[in-house]
Structures are given as C-alpha cells and as structure tokens.
Design a protein around this motif. Structure first.
Motif, PDB file in Angstrom:
ATOM      1  N   THR A   1      40.121  39.285  38.645  1.00 54.74           N
ATOM      2  CA  THR A   1      41.132  39.808  37.814  1.00 54.74           C
ATOM      3  C   THR A   1      41.271  38.833  36.739  1.00 54.74           C
ATOM      4  O   THR A   1      41.031  37.781  36.619  1.00 54.74           O
ATOM      5  CB  THR A   1      42.510  39.870  38.675  1.00 54.74           C
ATOM      6  N   ILE A   2      41.936  39.517  35.547  1.00 55.07           N
ATOM      7  CA  ILE A   2      41.902  38.722  34.393  1.00 55.07           C
ATOM      8  C   ILE A   2      43.566  38.863  34.064  1.00 55.07           C
ATOM      9  O   ILE A   2      44.256  39.737  34.598  1.00 55.07           O
ATOM     10  CB  ILE A   2      41.153  39.100  33.258  1.00 55.07           C
ATOM     11  N   ASP A   3      44.110  37.673  33.286  1.00 60.43           N
ATOM     12  CA  ASP A   3      45.496  38.111  32.957  1.00 60.43           C
ATOM     13  C   ASP A   3      45.655  38.707  31.783  1.00 60.43           C
ATOM     14  O   ASP A   3      44.730  38.875  30.845  1.00 60.43           O
ATOM     15  CB  ASP A   3      45.821  36.613  32.604  1.00 60.43           C
ATOM     16  N   GLN A   4      46.922  39.168  31.622  1.00 59.94           N
ATOM     17  CA  GLN A   4      47.335  39.842  30.349  1.00 59.94           C
ATOM     18  C   GLN A   4      47.067  39.189  29.292  1.00 59.94           C
ATOM     19  O   GLN A   4      47.391  37.806  29.175  1.00 59.94           O
ATOM     20  CB  GLN A   4      48.791  40.470  30.410  1.00 59.94           C
ATOM     21  N   TYR A   5      46.602  39.633  28.228  1.00 63.03           N
ATOM     22  CA  TYR A   5      46.309  38.733  26.855  1.00 63.03           C
ATOM     23  C   TYR A   5      47.607  38.681  25.793  1.00 63.03           C
ATOM     24  O   TYR A   5      48.167  39.776  25.824  1.00 63.03           O
ATOM     25  CB  TYR A   5      45.039  39.346  26.119  1.00 63.03           C
TER      26      TYR A   5
ATOM     27  N   SER B   1      34.706  41.442  31.714  1.00 68.83           N
ATOM     28  CA  SER B   1      35.307  42.340  32.462  1.00 68.83           C
ATOM     29  C   SER B   1      34.428  43.645  32.221  1.00 68.83           C
ATOM     30  O   SER B   1      34.460  44.423  33.038  1.00 68.83           O
ATOM     31  CB  SER B   1      36.937  42.367  32.281  1.00 68.83           C
TER      32      SER B   1
ATOM     33  N   GLU C   1      42.470  45.426  37.895  1.00 69.48           N
ATOM     34  CA  GLU C   1      43.643  45.015  38.683  1.00 69.48           C
ATOM     35  C   GLU C   1      43.703  46.091  39.951  1.00 69.48           C
ATOM     36  O   GLU C   1      44.026  45.680  41.108  1.00 69.48           O
ATOM     37  CB  GLU C   1      44.765  45.045  37.889  1.00 69.48           C
TER      38      GLU C   1
ATOM     39  N   ARG D   1      41.397  45.358  32.071  1.00 68.40           N
ATOM     40  CA  ARG D   1      42.019  44.510  33.037  1.00 68.40           C
ATOM     41  C   ARG D   1      43.028  45.379  33.998  1.00 68.40           C
ATOM     42  O   ARG D   1      42.929  44.874  35.344  1.00 68.40           O
ATOM     43  CB  ARG D   1      43.130  43.848  32.068  1.00 68.40           C
TER      44      ARG D   1
ATOM     45  N   GLU E   1      36.302  37.427  27.210  1.00 66.47           N
ATOM     46  CA  GLU E   1      36.954  38.104  28.415  1.00 66.47           C
ATOM     47  C   GLU E   1      36.634  39.264  28.458  1.00 66.47           C
ATOM     48  O   GLU E   1      36.318  40.115  29.423  1.00 66.47           O
ATOM     49  CB  GLU E   1      38.584  37.863  28.217  1.00 66.47           C
TER      50      GLU E   1
ATOM     51  N   GLU F   1      43.177  45.166  27.757  1.00 64.09           N
ATOM     52  CA  GLU F   1      44.205  45.604  28.933  1.00 64.09           C
ATOM     53  C   GLU F   1      43.684  46.842  29.686  1.00 64.09           C
ATOM     54  O   GLU F   1      44.217  46.675  30.802  1.00 64.09           O
ATOM     55  CB  GLU F   1      45.770  46.048  27.840  1.00 64.09           C
TER      56      GLU F   1
END
Lengths: 416, 416
Positions: free
Chosen positions: B2-6, A51, A284, A280, A47, A277
């Motif tokens: 967008t990616i999710d919080q890990y 990203s 976002e 991310r 990931e 993070e």
C-alpha cells in the motif's frame, strides 16, 4: 465573447468506458501544480512506477504512463518496436483487434491476421499454429474486447511466443484493474492498460509496462534530441533507424522516467496525480478482492437482465467479466431506449460497432461504476425504458432478482 | 503493498512552465466524468472549439486540443502534413527550433535550417531570402523560445509564405494567452499552443488550430479505420498515403471533432474540463488586458532583478515578455541557489539548456503565476539565496524597486 462556467450533469455511467472516476481521484486532481523536475514530483513519479508494476503483476523495470489516451499507449509500444517490413501477427475477434492492425500497418508492418466470428474467442492452439506458419517478429493481441464482450485466454499464446522468441504485445486496456492481467506469468513482453475503465481514472493517460526483450529493441533505435544531447549520447546512439514518432519514442521516455530525467515532454501533472491516486486505491482494495467485486456485480447485472427475459449476447466461459452485452429485442427503437435512459434517468449504456451495431447494447461494470446502486439503477432504467417503448419483457422481476442475489451474498458473507 | 495518498507541497512556480493552474481550473477538474458521446459533453466540446478560435484570433473552423502534452500538438500538425521527401524549412534560435527539426526529420522531411546566435532573433527578411532559396513545402517556426527568452516576429514571414504558397506552421506554445498570437493576421496556417504556460491549465493537452490550406493536405490522406468505416468512407478515401501516426491523424480527429463524432480516442474528460475553464477565464479577463497584465509584472520583475545589480540576458526589442533570463553571477553555485529557493522558500525558477546551461536562470511570469505576490516573492527568494551563497549583489533594493513600480502604476491607474 464570454462563455459560462461548465457544470456537467451527474451521470450513472454503465458503459465500457469512460466510467465514473473515484471521488478521491477527482479530488487528487485539484491539488496544486508542481514543476516536473521538483523532487516532490519526481519522487511521486517513482511511486507511480512502483505501484504500476504491482497492478500489472510484473517485475519489469519499465512501468509508466504515456501522456495520451489508451490508444497512445498502443501506438507508443508498437511504433517503438516495429520497423518497416516487420511481420506482425494479430488475432482479431473485434474492433480493437482491427485497431491494432491500423496502428501497426501505418508504421510499415507486414500484417498477418486470423479472424474469428465476433462474439467468440480463439482456441489458443489455433493462434499458435498460425504463428508457427507466419513466424512474425511481433504478436499483438487484445485481452478484453469491449466491442464484443469477450476475453481471449493469453497464457498459452504467450508461452509459445516466448519459446519462438517472438515479442508478445497485449492490449489490456479494458481488463487492467478489473480482472486478472498477469504480465509475467503469461509471458507478455509489453502490456498497455487503460485508465478510464476499471482503474476509474479519467481518460488521458495510458499506463504501459515492458521487459528487457522490448527494451533491447528500443535501445537499438535510441537517439537523444539535438539541444539536449551530450557528446556521450552521440557515442551510444543505437545502430538501428530511430523511432518515427518523437512523442512516442520509448527510448526517450526511458530517459525521462529514469534518474537522468532528460527533458522530453512536460509530464501531465494533474493526470499523474489522478493515476497515482487511482492505483493507490486499487492496491488498497487489493487486486484479488477487486476482481471478486467485479464478478459479483456482473452476476447481479446478468441475473437482472435475464430475469427481464432478455438474452445475454456473450455468455460463454470467455465472457469479459466487466462488460455484459445485451441483445436488443427485435423491433425495438434501440437508440430511443438509450436516450430515454440518459435523459430521464441520467444512466448511460453503450451501443456497439460494425456488425453488432443495432444488435446489442453493452453495459459495463467497471471500477468505481461497478457498485450495487449503479447496477440496481441501470436495471431500473433499462426495464422502464424498454417498457415505455413497448418491449415484451417480464416486468418487475429484474429488481427482485438482483436484490435476492445481493442479499443472499451478504447473508452468506455474514455466516461465512 | 500500500502507498500513501500523495499531498503535493504548495509551490510558487516562476518557471517558463508548467506554472500554477488557476484555482478555478483545478476545481473544474474535480467535476464528475461524462461519457464522450453524452450530448452534455459534446456540446461542451463545441464550446471549446469556439473559444479556442478567439484565443488564437482566427476564423479557422478547426480549433481543438490534441490529447497529449504540447509537443503532441507539434507532432500532430507536422506528421499530418509532412510526407517523406517534403522540404521543411526551420529557422532555429533555440532548443525548441531544434525540436521542430527532430520531429519533422523523423517523418522523412528534407530539413533545411537557418540558425542565429542564441539570445537573438532573425531579421524576417533574412528568413524570407532563405525560404526563397530553399522553396520548401512547409516553414515551421517557434514564436516564443523559452530556452533563450526571445520572440521571433512572424507576420512578414507569414505573408511571404502565403505569397509563395508555402504552409506556415507556428509553435505558439509559450506565447498563447500571454502575448499577441494573431493567427489570421500573421498568415499562420497552423498554430500550436501550450496549456501549462500562459493559459494556466495543467500540462496534458495541446490546443491547435489550422485553416483550409492545411485541411486540404490532411483530407488527401484521409483513411477511416476498419471496424468503423462505412462503404462511403472507402469511396472518399484520400488519394495520398495515409498519415503514419494513427493517434495524431488530423483527418480522423476532424471526424471526431465534427457532428459525425466518429470514434477515435476517448476524449480526456477532466483535462477538457480544465481547458474549457482555462480559456473561459482568459476570455473573461480579455486578451488585451491579459497581455497588458503580463507586461506589467514582467516590468516589475525586471526592475527588481536589475536593482540587485544582476544582468538581464535578453533585453532587446524581441525579448519574450513572459520569460526573463537572468545572467548567473560568475563563481556562484547556480544549482545551490535554485535549490535554496525551492527548499527554503518553495519558489521554483528554471535553469537552461545546451550552451546556456549554467549561464542563465529563466524566470517565467506566465498565466496565474504572473501575479504581484509571486513577483515579490521570487525577488525575495532570489536575493536572499544569492546573498547566502555570497554573491556580490546590491541588497535591499529589489523589493523597493518593485514596490515603487507597483504603487506608482496603481496611483496612475487611480488617477487615470
């Protein structure tokens, strides 16, 4: 011997880095450790690659961090492609251009440079002319020079390099995540970003990306370590001398960041959580909006500084939007002012290097530090400390100018 | 995009590293960022140096981390002292001895090695005899070989090196903070520790220490960077060729870690918070008690493993106390067992490298992971997963053996 737990004071960091990390990034770092080959970890590594490509605006396959501070990324790229005697051309417009020469020459490059006055950037055509003269294997250039507050236009240089089949390496440490860095559109073969500036992730990782042109050079120098190499590895060994650094060997890092997951270093778990993070959050927010936000706070800061009657050192078209250099008024105790800002207000700004030391202060508006309250607070602290040290400035105007800027922007937006 | 919080899953990590970080270390990393030249930060840097000296048991002035994973520390020391053609002697008893040759030979060393069977260590006299033959400039040796679970006695070798005026460099990555590493008493000139093992700090920093004998070699190669060098620096430049790596140049790192605080990299803020807290906890526990605690849990683990009827691969006097290698029963799906332990129990143990791959599992008892509940849980998961895969083991005994060990130890302590 026992020592006390360390509790760092809370600062407002308005330097060109390291800047304040996003609180969500700090929180991510307190997550528990995972093993480096745990599938829950390796899927997160993938990931990060995906990203990072978005942040660098590239379709390159390779996009991953080097486990070290920003200059480790510069060294990893340069040492993996430079062989002794290779011609490397470096246009220098500040301290970090000089750093590129320092790194490249240690790995045996024949260095060619072009210098311009600090505070200026190059006309791309001048650089291209010199590249045509020198005919280097590699051109390495800084994008955003935090030492002078300038930003070099790169696209024409990149295009010329591609046409001449020259590798184009760009130090985007200061700009990534704060202003446009278009790796593919600008024909950049390898780019190095910094975490502790506009990405607002702590220092300690250096995200890089590079294309097949670089990969080809790297693969020709591939060598898998004894103790983990198989007989197949010995057959596919590159025909060029191996990369001098083991730690920075991109051919080994490729094996680590690919499905093979061949053991090299132990990935820096918590820092990778932080980077994951941080990017991310960048995605976002959206790159375009993020660049716009950086410009807005730069404008507010500049307006405030100029309202005090202070001069902005670099204010031309190629001003670096995330760093504003302020000329130190004559006769003022520059270190005294900075110390008062830090000790009384907890606000940090930066001095400068070499010919600019004592001539300018550098104020960053980067990443999470690039916020309204930080801009208002750095203006407050600067004005008050300058006044305390007897500077002849226009008092009481900076805050009003910045507030007017912010409120009119907000009104326009509401109407918009 | 967008990616999710890990959100990493919670694991019980019983590998030879990375292991679980102490929760206090994870918490320290979520502290806000400080500027690298903020006096509140530089005073903390000095505390790190002071406490690292205690952990390495040395009076060396130089004790600081390299900003990279463990092998960055190995490379920083080796590349700063090796010049092309220098003879380097390396006794190899596992994969990490081979790594030392990989690093040293890339920097042009003439490598001489002595190998022993994996699972064994050297009689120091055999090593000394070979050193006398080779007459190297440098001897580099691994202290704890996590690949085989062995620990090499070093003191006699160190003494011999000192008598012959040879530099003695030791990889103490696996042992620092878990078992004795006596830098001064063992005549070690430079030692490299790891964070992600017995110190229970995340991977990403490599604490090193070295004495004046190393410093002298480093200083002879000193070169201060363009852009920050003063005219004095040009006068005191070393008379030897500069160190090839800029990032790992100990002469520059010395200037950064001294009152001059000369700009080099941007110190990895959050990782340094982590290291500060990690070594604070080590000193609070006390080195002697910490070593004792590691031995106790090693005993409990070994007792449990042997009660199942499994064989310990290395069980001689020079077993590495923080890693226990378990022979994989014949015909058992070794990867299946490890995967079941991870997927069903969240417990991670390690496979091995090269000739030992598929022959042994490696179970670490390191740092914060070296706790009673972890030992009990790894035994549970191992027994259940082996049973599931049809291994012919003695069931139900491991847990009782470990419990008996722990309770009798506690009773003895209460009586004590």
């Amino acid at each position: 011997m026992t020592i006390d737990q360390y509790l760092p004071p809370k600062r407002t960091i308005m330097t060109p880095g390291p800047v304040e990390a996003d609180p969500r990034v700090l929180r991510a770092m307190s997550s528990p450790i995972l093993g480096q080959f745990d599938p829950a970890f390796t899927s997160m590594m993938n990931e990060v690659m995906e990203s990072l490509r978005k942040v660098f605006r590239t379709n390159n396959h390779w996009a991953f961090p080097i486990d070290g501070t920003s200059r480790s990324g510069l060294e990893a790229v340069l040492c993996s492609i430079i062989q002794p005697g290779d011609k490397v051309f470096i246009p220098i417009f500040g301290r970090f251009g000089q750093l590129l020469t320092e790194i490249a020459e240690r790995y045996g490059a024949e260095i060619h440079t072009l210098e311009c006055e600090w505070g200026q950037v190059f006309d791309p055509q001048d650089v291209i002319n010199e590249i045509e003269n020198v005919k280097p294997k590699i051109v390495a250039a800084v994008h955003g020079e935090t030492s002078t507050g300038c930003m070099q236009p790169l696209k024409e240089i990149g295009k010329a390099c591609r046409n001449m089949n020259i590798l184009f390496v760009v130090d985007a440490v200061a700009t990534i995540g704060g202003t446009e860095v278009n790796v593919d559109e600008w024909f950049i073969d390898a780019a190095i970003g910094g975490t502790q500036k506009c990405l607002s992730v702590p220092s300690g990782m250096a995200p890089i990306t590079y294309n097949e042109r670089i990969e080809e050079v790297v693969n020709a120098r591939k060598k898998v370590e004894r103790g983990i190499a198989t007989s197949d590895d010995n057959k596919t060994k590159g025909n060029q001398p191996p990369i001098t650094s083991n730690y920075f060997d991109l051919s080994q890092l490729q094996d680590y960041w690919s499905p093979r997951r061949l053991n090299h270093h132990t990935e820096a778990t918590s820092m990778l959580y932080a980077l994951h993070e941080g990017i991310r959050i960048v995605l976002e927010e959206g790159l375009e909006y993020r660049f716009y936000r950086h410009q807005q706070h730069e404008q507010a800061l500049k307006t405030g500084v100029e309202s005090m009657g202070l001069a902005i050192y670099v204010n031309h078209q190629w001003k670096l939007p995330v760093v504003t250099c302020v000329e130190i008024p004559e006769g003022i105790n520059a270190d005294g002012v900075r110390q008062m800002m830090l000790n009384q207000f907890g606000v940090e700004i930066a001095s400068s290097f070499g010919p600019l030391h004592g001539k300018i202060w550098r104020i960053g508006t980067m990443g999470y530090s690039c916020r309204k309250e930080n801009v208002l607070f750095v203006l407050t602290a600067l004005e008050a400390s300058l006044s305390y040290y007897g500077a002849d400035i226009k008092k009481g105007r900076a805050m009003q100018a910045a507030l007017t800027f912010y409120t009119s922007e907000e009104t326009a937006k509401e109407r918009g």
